[in-house]
Design a protein around this motif. Structure first.
Motif, mmCIF file in Angstrom:
data_model
loop_
_atom_site.group_PDB
_atom_site.id
_atom_site.type_symbol
_atom_site.label_atom_id
_atom_site.label_comp_id
_atom_site.label_asym_id
_atom_site.label_seq_id
_atom_site.Cartn_x
_atom_site.Cartn_y
_atom_site.Cartn_z
ATOM 1 N N ILE A 191 48.785 45.720 68.866
ATOM 2 C CA ILE A 191 50.260 45.691 68.873
ATOM 3 C C ILE A 191 50.744 46.734 67.866
ATOM 4 C CG2 ILE A 191 52.298 44.275 68.392
ATOM 5 C CD1 ILE A 191 50.317 41.819 68.816
ATOM 6 N N PRO A 192 51.629 47.641 68.275
ATOM 7 C CA PRO A 192 52.079 48.693 67.353
ATOM 8 C C PRO A 192 52.788 48.093 66.143
ATOM 9 C CG PRO A 192 52.669 49.243 69.612
ATOM 10 C CD PRO A 192 52.210 47.817 69.620
ATOM 11 N N THR A 251 59.196 49.309 61.305
ATOM 12 C CA THR A 251 57.998 48.658 60.803
ATOM 13 C C THR A 251 57.968 47.205 61.251
ATOM 14 O OG1 THR A 251 58.162 50.067 58.842
ATOM 15 C CG2 THR A 251 56.612 48.232 58.732
ATOM 16 N N GLY A 252 56.962 46.851 62.016
ATOM 17 C CA GLY A 252 56.785 45.471 62.456
ATOM 18 C C GLY A 252 55.463 44.958 61.900
ATOM 19 N N MET A 253 54.669 44.361 62.758
ATOM 20 C CA MET A 253 53.372 43.846 62.308
ATOM 21 C C MET A 253 52.339 44.154 63.379
ATOM 22 S SD MET A 253 51.615 42.175 60.036
ATOM 23 C CE MET A 253 52.674 41.104 59.034
ATOM 24 N N ALA A 254 51.290 44.877 62.965
ATOM 25 C CA ALA A 254 50.210 45.159 63.910
ATOM 26 C C ALA A 254 49.408 43.874 64.147
ATOM 27 C CB ALA A 254 49.298 46.254 63.359
ATOM 28 N N GLY A 255 48.787 43.782 65.291
ATOM 29 C CA GLY A 255 47.999 42.574 65.562
ATOM 30 C C GLY A 255 47.151 42.762 66.808
ATOM 31 N N HIS A 256 46.295 41.809 67.055
ATOM 32 C CA HIS A 256 45.389 41.887 68.198
ATOM 33 C C HIS A 256 46.169 41.654 69.501
ATOM 34 C CE1 HIS A 256 42.061 41.146 70.881
ATOM 35 N NE2 HIS A 256 41.215 41.527 69.918
ATOM 36 N N ALA A 257 45.966 42.552 70.451
ATOM 37 C CA ALA A 257 46.715 42.473 71.712
ATOM 38 C C ALA A 257 46.341 41.239 72.525
ATOM 39 C CB ALA A 257 46.474 43.735 72.539
ATOM 40 N N GLY A 258 45.206 40.643 72.189
ATOM 41 C CA GLY A 258 44.769 39.486 72.960
ATOM 42 C C GLY A 258 45.081 38.156 72.314
#
Ligand code: ZN
Length: 410
Positions: A275-276, A220-227
């Motif tokens: 971001i996964p 488990t990480g942190m999802a986020g905008h790829a840009g």
């Protein structure tokens, strides 16, 4: 010698015709195909001079008496069920070759100081009910009755399928044998790997059936905008999982005969521009010794924790399956070695990374296994292949082993 390798191959072909689908081979537990294949095998056993029966879980059993009726037996065999779209030698070859060896004894009117039994196990692959080793566990007396509640893809419970097959699920214990009645269990099986081919050898002596661990791993990480999220501020669960997969490879390579595989991976939310944040992957780890396997698991836990800490992600390792190593009897390995020498073949020892009925039978009796080279190491596939020359050598070695068999001490 009267061992007939071509007949062994012909019989594997004949068994392959008993399939769920006409254009391939699938034969699962308690199916009409199982009954038809069992009847065929029973006929061959009878022709080889054996008394035959179907035991309480559906295994086909043939018995060739020794010098004295009712003596303990050397048990030979393998399984008669298959995976979906299977090859025709995985399992069947071991049963058919053992029958051929008994036919050889009968042709010589040779009675040994022990009985010889051949068994064709049901449900080794466990395809229909996700069970596996049901036939051999029943014989070893370790069948778990909870399995009877398992249902196939059509919702049919194993216990009902048994009743439909004319078997009484309440009487599975009747299939169990007493340790005093079984001197050893020995199996000829295709290698299902490329080692013998690389060694240019027709057969090899199995040292142990590898034990294994399987885990579900969740990162488990942190999802986020790829840009918009800078690289330095990311907690990418997939990149962490990728590092874990490489650690599996590194650890397994660093330990002799340990194999580790990440076979399945899921990244969430699973979009090209995100971001996964969460990743689930599987881990399958096998080793031919339990101490070695324990060391591999401990090393991997350490590596995973270090990766998680460095990348600031959470990592949870959930065990989902574990099997101990089933060591092959050193005395039986020696007897195989002698028989292989006597046939003029170089002796090679190797562990089995795949599971076999011997894992269950080890609870009942000392076990031994002989591997046969298979083309390209391919198995569980229609392209599974063996040569008549290899089958001839293997069957002669097995026949010699049987004639010279001395019960191992327990
Ligand atoms: Zn098999």
């Amino acid at each position: 010698m009267t061992v007939n390798a071509q007949r062994i191959l012909d019989r594997c072909d004949a068994l392959a015709r008993h399939s769920e689908q006409p254009d391939g081979l699938t034969r699962v537990f308690l199916s009409p195909e199982q009954h038809a294949a069992g009847a065929l095998v029973r006929g061959w056993m009878g022709d080889a001079g054996m008394d035959t029966r179907i035991d309480a879980i559906g295994n086909v059993v043939g018995r060739y008496e020794g010098l004295h009726a009712g003596s303990p037996c050397l048990m030979l065999g393998s399984h008669l069920d298959t995976v979906r779209d299977a090859g025709r030698y995985d399992g069947m070859l071991g049963v058919v070759a053992a029958i051929e060896c008994v036919a050889d004894l009968a042709a010589r009117s040779l009675r040994l100081p022990f009985a010889v039994e051949v068994i064709g196990f049901v449900d080794e692959e466990g395809v229909r009910f996700s069970s596996s080793l049901s036939g051999s566990r029943a014989v070893a007396g370790t069948f778990d009755p909870l399995l009877l509640d398992k249902r196939d893809a059509d919702g049919v419970a194993m216990r009902d399928a048994m009743r439909e097959s004319g078997l009484d699920p309440a009487r599975i214990d009747d299939a169990a044998r007493r340790p005093a009645d079984v001197l050893a269990y020995v199996e000829l099986h295709i290698e299902q790997g490329p080692v013998l081919e690389a060694e240019r050898l027709p057969v090899g002596v199995v040292t142990a059936i590898a034990g294994g661990n399987r885990f579900d791993v969740e990162v488990t990480g942190m999802a986020g905008h790829a840009g918009t999220v800078p690289m330095g501020l990311r907690r990418d669960a997939l990149a962490a999982a990728a590092e874990c997969a490489l650690a599996v490879e590194r650890v397994a390579r660093s330990l002799p005969e340990v194999v580790g595989t990440v076979g399945s991976i899921d990244a969430l939310p699973g979009a090209i521009n995100v971001i996964p944040g969460k990743v689930r992957f599987t881990l399958d780890l096998r080793a031919p010794g339990d101490e070695l396997r324990g060391r591999a698991v401990a090393m991997l836990r350490g590596e995973f924790e270090a990766i998680a800490a460095r990348r600031d992600v959470d990592l949870a390792l959930t065990p989902i399956w574990e099997a101990r190593t089933a060591a092959c009897s050193p005395a039986l390995q020696r007897q195989f070695t002698e028989a292989i020498h006597a046939e003029g073949v170089r002796v090679h020892h190797l562990p089995s990374g795949a599971g076999h009925d011997g894992m269950a039978m080890a609870d009942l009796a000392p076990i031994g296994m002989l591997f046969l080279r298979c083309g390209g190491g391919i198995s569980h596939h229609p392209a599974e292949a063996v040569t008549v020359e290899d089958v001839d050598v293997a069957a002669r070695i097995l026949a010699r082993f049987i004639r010279q068999f001395t019960p191992p001490h327990r």
